[in-house]
Design a protein around this motif. Sequence first.
Motif, short mmCIF file in Angstrom:
data_model
loop_
_atom_site.label_atom_id
_atom_site.label_comp_id
_atom_site.label_asym_id
_atom_site.label_seq_id
_atom_site.Cartn_x
_atom_site.Cartn_y
_atom_site.Cartn_z
N HIS A 61 0.81 -1.22 0.00
CA HIS A 61 0.00 0.00 0.00
C HIS A 61 0.84 1.26 0.00
CE1 HIS A 61 -4.15 -1.39 0.24
NE2 HIS A 61 -3.63 -2.45 0.81
N GLU A 62 1.96 1.24 0.66
CA GLU A 62 2.80 2.42 0.71
C GLU A 62 4.24 2.00 0.95
OE1 GLU A 62 2.91 6.78 2.89
OE2 GLU A 62 1.27 5.41 3.27
N ARG A 63 5.15 2.75 0.37
CA ARG A 63 6.57 2.46 0.52
C ARG A 63 7.29 3.79 0.70
NH1 ARG A 63 10.37 -0.75 -3.75
NH2 ARG A 63 11.14 1.30 -4.29
N VAL A 64 8.08 3.89 1.77
CA VAL A 64 8.81 5.12 2.07
C VAL A 64 10.30 4.81 2.13
CG1 VAL A 64 9.11 6.99 3.75
CG2 VAL A 64 6.85 5.97 3.41
N PRO A 65 11.10 5.43 1.26
CA PRO A 65 12.53 5.17 1.28
C PRO A 65 13.20 5.73 2.53
CG PRO A 65 11.99 6.81 -0.40
CD PRO A 65 10.70 6.35 0.20
N LEU A 66 14.13 4.98 3.07
CA LEU A 66 14.92 5.43 4.22
C LEU A 66 16.35 5.72 3.84
CD1 LEU A 66 13.66 2.86 6.88
CD2 LEU A 66 12.91 5.22 6.55
N GLY A 67 16.76 5.26 2.71
CA GLY A 67 18.11 5.45 2.20
C GLY A 67 18.17 4.86 0.81
N SER A 68 19.37 4.69 0.30
CA SER A 68 19.50 4.20 -1.08
C SER A 68 19.04 2.75 -1.23
CB SER A 68 20.94 4.34 -1.56
OG SER A 68 21.80 3.56 -0.75
N ASN A 69 19.18 1.94 -0.19
CA ASN A 69 18.81 0.53 -0.30
C ASN A 69 17.94 0.06 0.86
OD1 ASN A 69 20.28 0.04 -2.70
ND2 ASN A 69 22.17 -0.01 -1.51
N ALA A 70 17.14 0.96 1.42
CA ALA A 70 16.29 0.58 2.55
C ALA A 70 14.98 1.36 2.49
CB ALA A 70 17.01 0.84 3.87
N TYR A 71 13.91 0.72 2.92
CA TYR A 71 12.62 1.40 2.96
C TYR A 71 11.68 0.71 3.94
CZ TYR A 71 11.12 -2.24 -0.36
OH TYR A 71 10.85 -3.44 -0.98
N LEU A 72 10.64 1.46 4.34
CA LEU A 72 9.53 0.93 5.12
C LEU A 72 8.37 0.72 4.18
CD1 LEU A 72 9.52 3.26 8.26
CD2 LEU A 72 10.28 0.88 8.16
N ALA A 73 7.57 -0.30 4.45
CA ALA A 73 6.41 -0.55 3.60
C ALA A 73 5.25 -1.02 4.45
CB ALA A 73 6.73 -1.61 2.55
N ILE A 74 4.06 -0.62 4.03
CA ILE A 74 2.83 -1.15 4.62
C ILE A 74 2.27 -2.13 3.61
CG2 ILE A 74 0.48 -0.64 5.35
CD1 ILE A 74 1.46 2.12 6.22
N ILE A 75 2.13 -3.38 4.06
CA ILE A 75 1.61 -4.40 3.16
C ILE A 75 0.33 -4.97 3.72
CG2 ILE A 75 3.90 -4.99 2.25
CD1 ILE A 75 3.75 -7.55 3.98
N GLU A 76 -0.51 -5.44 2.83
CA GLU A 76 -1.76 -6.08 3.21
C GLU A 76 -1.68 -7.54 2.83
OE1 GLU A 76 -6.54 -5.90 2.11
OE2 GLU A 76 -5.13 -4.52 1.15
N VAL A 77 -1.91 -8.42 3.79
CA VAL A 77 -1.95 -9.85 3.55
C VAL A 77 -3.30 -10.33 4.06
CG1 VAL A 77 -0.88 -12.08 3.98
CG2 VAL A 77 0.55 -10.03 3.90
N GLY A 78 -4.16 -10.75 3.13
CA GLY A 78 -5.52 -11.08 3.52
C GLY A 78 -6.21 -9.81 3.98
N ALA A 79 -6.70 -9.82 5.22
CA ALA A 79 -7.36 -8.64 5.78
C ALA A 79 -6.49 -7.98 6.83
CB ALA A 79 -8.70 -9.04 6.38
N ARG A 80 -5.22 -8.34 6.90
CA ARG A 80 -4.31 -7.80 7.91
C ARG A 80 -3.26 -6.91 7.26
NH1 ARG A 80 -3.06 -12.70 12.07
NH2 ARG A 80 -4.98 -12.43 13.25
N TYR A 81 -2.82 -5.92 8.04
CA TYR A 81 -1.82 -4.98 7.56
C TYR A 81 -0.57 -5.09 8.43
CZ TYR A 81 -5.65 -2.95 4.94
OH TYR A 81 -6.69 -2.76 4.08
#
Length: 124
Positions: free
Chosen positions: A47-67
Amino acid sequence: MLQLSDILTGVGALATLFGVLVLTYYGTRWYARRVGGYGAGKDIKVHERVPLGSNAYLAIIEVGARYYLIGVSEKGVNLLNELEGFTPASDARPHSKVPFEKLLADMMQKIGGRGSKGDDRSDG
């Protein structure tokens, strides 16, 4: 004075470059179809991906009905937290599924100089 052999050499180089670009274009299309698009699957959505550096990021993922909030870096993928009670914002969308052809055509147009220098339009 230009000789015919010089002209043919230049034309051959341009034809080779064009051939490499065409092969790259169709090769990446084939590869994208084979491995599937980024950010979309049958059971998992990014759903969303935020870069933290050149090779790192945070992401919000949905699996089934869970985030879940995950961290991704060169060292691996880490589950940081399950986001209980989380609902994506109404304007939040999974990653764009803009066709590769459109992205490549836009980039080639910008590189080719067909767009004006002040052209700062965005499609989204």
